[in-house]
Design a protein around this motif. Structure first.
Motif, PDB file in Angstrom:
ATOM      1  N   ALA A 132      18.679  48.339  75.119  1.00 18.96           N
ATOM      2  CA  ALA A 132      17.829  47.726  74.092  1.00 18.96           C
ATOM      3  C   ALA A 132      16.347  48.048  74.298  1.00 18.96           C
ATOM      4  N   PRO A 133      15.824  47.988  75.533  1.00 19.40           N
ATOM      5  CA  PRO A 133      14.404  48.304  75.696  1.00 19.40           C
ATOM      6  C   PRO A 133      14.074  49.741  75.256  1.00 19.40           C
ATOM      7  N   GLN A 147      14.193  49.868  71.513  1.00 16.40           N
ATOM      8  CA  GLN A 147      13.012  49.183  71.010  1.00 16.40           C
ATOM      9  C   GLN A 147      11.785  50.101  71.109  1.00 16.40           C
ATOM     10  N   TRP A 184      12.003  52.751  68.423  1.00 16.29           N
ATOM     11  CA  TRP A 184      11.776  52.225  67.075  1.00 16.29           C
ATOM     12  C   TRP A 184      10.318  51.840  66.836  1.00 16.29           C
ATOM     13  N   THR A 185       9.649  51.384  67.896  1.00 14.07           N
ATOM     14  CA  THR A 185       8.265  50.926  67.687  1.00 14.07           C
ATOM     15  C   THR A 185       7.239  52.021  67.977  1.00 14.07           C
ATOM     16  N   LEU A 194      17.232  46.930  63.430  1.00 14.53           N
ATOM     17  CA  LEU A 194      16.317  47.356  64.496  1.00 14.53           C
ATOM     18  C   LEU A 194      15.154  46.392  64.715  1.00 14.53           C
ATOM     19  N   ASN A 195      14.847  45.566  63.710  1.00 17.82           N
ATOM     20  CA  ASN A 195      13.777  44.584  63.928  1.00 17.82           C
ATOM     21  C   ASN A 195      14.268  43.337  64.671  1.00 17.82           C
ATOM     22  N   LEU A 235      16.400  43.701  67.525  1.00 17.25           N
ATOM     23  CA  LEU A 235      17.154  44.280  68.652  1.00 17.25           C
ATOM     24  C   LEU A 235      17.404  43.298  69.796  1.00 17.25           C
ATOM     25  N   ALA A 236      16.362  42.587  70.223  1.00 20.09           N
ATOM     26  CA  ALA A 236      16.523  41.707  71.391  1.00 20.09           C
ATOM     27  C   ALA A 236      17.606  40.667  71.115  1.00 20.09           C
TER      28      ALA A 236
END
Ligand SMILES: Nc1nc2c(ncn2[C@@H]2O[C@H](COP(=O)(O)OP(=O)(O)OP(=O)(O)O)[C@@H](O)[C@H]2O)c(=O)[nH]1
Ligand SMILES: [Mg+2]
Length: 462
Positions: free
Chosen positions: A222-223, A226, A229-230, A253-254, A256-257
């Motif tokens: 996930a990190p 992330q 994506w960012t 994707l917004n 994810l966490a």
């Protein structure tokens, strides 16, 4: 001590009964049986009549990705909340595949593969214009930075691995898109067609174990996802290539966490936003779990069909016996093409389908309800500067605001309805975002009332 049935003892004739009393008793019993049989027959006939009157058949139609299955899920969420909540766990695998596909789309874009899905601009009744102002070459002139390369090397192998696992469970052989809900290790045992209730005992534990493996991997990466994506450079590539993942189906994707957390259980909203393509047609029966006033006792049968071109042949057999149709026209797709035929603009396709339904003689007495859907995306798209007039020539110099555009398109669909209906009938239309629980609840209640009202009118006429 006697073992006789106590009821039998009560019903048994008195032991000292005279012949006259016996004859009277027998005739009374015969009369009671006759009355009882006649009551039974009346009840049966009444039940049959009631059932006949109170079954409302609703068909969901529209192109692929228009929001039919999402609308069905809203009905389920509102009227059969227990079943809806219990099914949420099955959507986790779908959401996992949705995430994997989004990230792979980004990695593909960085690899400079062609992934664009924008309209090349066909023409139609709405006079759709050519999208000729795009500098096509400039979309591909980008080299990923070394950091992005590292991210890609980190993410690609595990994501491809999960994709393979999930495809085995959710995607039928030879297909590209997931069409199976639920699943587990053993296909034969766990395969669940959209219409079926899964057997809790059978599927729950394998779903959990299997999903946890994918979930665990997604959680670990996930990190990295992330970061990808960012990353501003990634956003720039996506923007240049006009890949708007946020507007596409199954976008997580917004979140994810939250959605990659171990032990994640999809929320109602997640289930509505997940993307699972429909193949074939399935009928869903709603014994309304929630009391809905006026139509308590009405049984609803809602048919959800596949909307892609190869699926549309399955629609017609349902035209025979239907009370109302909800047609979904995703008007936000004015600048997109069909994924199954890149030469066809989505809005043009919806307009042609709408015209065909309006003019269909079999449906002449069926109520058509129009959902101008994906209005949330339409509003954002227009606000970001995408001009309707560039795709719909007849829009000309009109204001590019949500209000002006939605009301213009509503008028166009209304005119088609008026001009092509074999007999005059009412036009019911709503601007919808069927993923939104707040607004859709009210709209579904209005549709329900309207359909039941018309249905009662029709049954009184019969
Ligand atoms: N933002 C937004 N997304 C929507 C809306 N309606 C549907 N979606 C999403 O669009 C995707 C496609 O919706 P579906 O309901 O699967 O479409 P469908 O008409 O059943 O498509 P087929 O089964 O292929 O015929 C899903 O991911 C939905 O969550 C909407 O109004 N707004
Ligand atoms: Mg569907």
């Amino acid at each position: 001590m006697t073992m006789d049935d106590p009821l039998d003892a009560v019903l048994r004739p008195p032991p000292n009964e005279t012949a006259e009393e016996a004859a009277f008793r027998l005739s009374r019993e015969a009369e009671a049986r006759r009355i009882s049989a006649s009551i039974d027959a009346d009840i049966r006939a009444e039940r049959l009549l009631l059932r006949k009157k109170r079954i409302v058949r609703l068909l969901l139609l529209g192109q692929s990705e228009s929001g039919k299955s999402t609308t069905l899920r809203q009905f389920q969420r509102i009227y059969t909340p227990t079943a809806f909540r219990e099914e949420r766990v099955l959507w986790r695998a779908v959401i996992q595949l949705n995430i994997v596909r989004s990230v792979l789309t980004i990695l593909d874009a960085l690899d400079n593969n062609d992934g664009g899905y924008l309209s090349d601009g066909p023409t139609s009744d709405l006079d759709l214009a050519d999208d000729d102002s795009e500098d096509y070459e400039s979309r591909f002139a980008h080299t990923p930075a070394p950091a992005l390369d590292t991210l890609r090397r980190t993410l690609l192998p595990p994501l491809r691995h999960i994709e393979t696992l999930l495809i085995a469970r959710l995607v039928p052989k030879g297909e590209k898109e997931a069409t199976r809900l639920g699943a587990g290790v053993d296909d034969h045992e766990i395969f669940v067609r959209p219409g079926n209730r899964w057997k809790a005992g059978k599927s729950k534990s394998p779903v959990r174990e299997e999903a946890d493996a994918a979930q665990q991997t997604l959680h670990s990466f996930a990190p990295a996802m992330q970061a990808l994506w960012t990353d501003p450079a990634v956003r720039a590539v996506l923007k240049r290539r006009k890949i708007r993942l946020e507007e596409g189906p199954g976008f997580f994707l917004n979140d994810l966490a939250r959605v990659t957390a171990v032990g994640y259980l999809p929320a109602d909203d997640d289930v509505l936003r997940a993307r699972l393509k429909t193949v074939g047609a399935s009928e869903y029966t709603f014994e309304m779990e929630v009391s809905t006033g006026r139509e308590t006792g009405t049984e609803w049968r809602i048919v959800d069909v596949g909307g892609s071109r190869s699926q549309r042949a399955t629609w017609v057999p349902f035209f025979d016996d239907v009370d109302a149709i909800i047609f979904l026209a995703p008007i936000a797709g004015f600048d997109q093409v069909l994924s199954e035929d890149k030469s066809v603009n989505r809005l043009e396709d919806s307009v042609l389908l709408w015209k065909a339904l309006c003019s269909n003689k079999m449906l002449a007495s069926v109520d058509l309800v129009l959902f101008l859907n994906k209005c949330d995306i339409l509003a954002k798209k227009l606000q970001s500067g995408v001009k309707l007039a560039r795709y719909v020539r007849s829009y000309k110099e009109r204001e590019n605001s949500f209000e002006a555009v939605s009301s213009y398109l509503r008028t166009k669909f209304s005119a088609i309805h008026r001009e092509h209906s074999p007999n005059p009938r009412k036009f019911y239309a709503f601007c919808t975002s069927v993923t939104d629980t707040t607004t859709t609840g009210g709209i579904i209640a209005s549709v329900r009332d309207m359909v039941v009202r018309e249905h009662l009118k029709q049954s009184k006429l019969l």
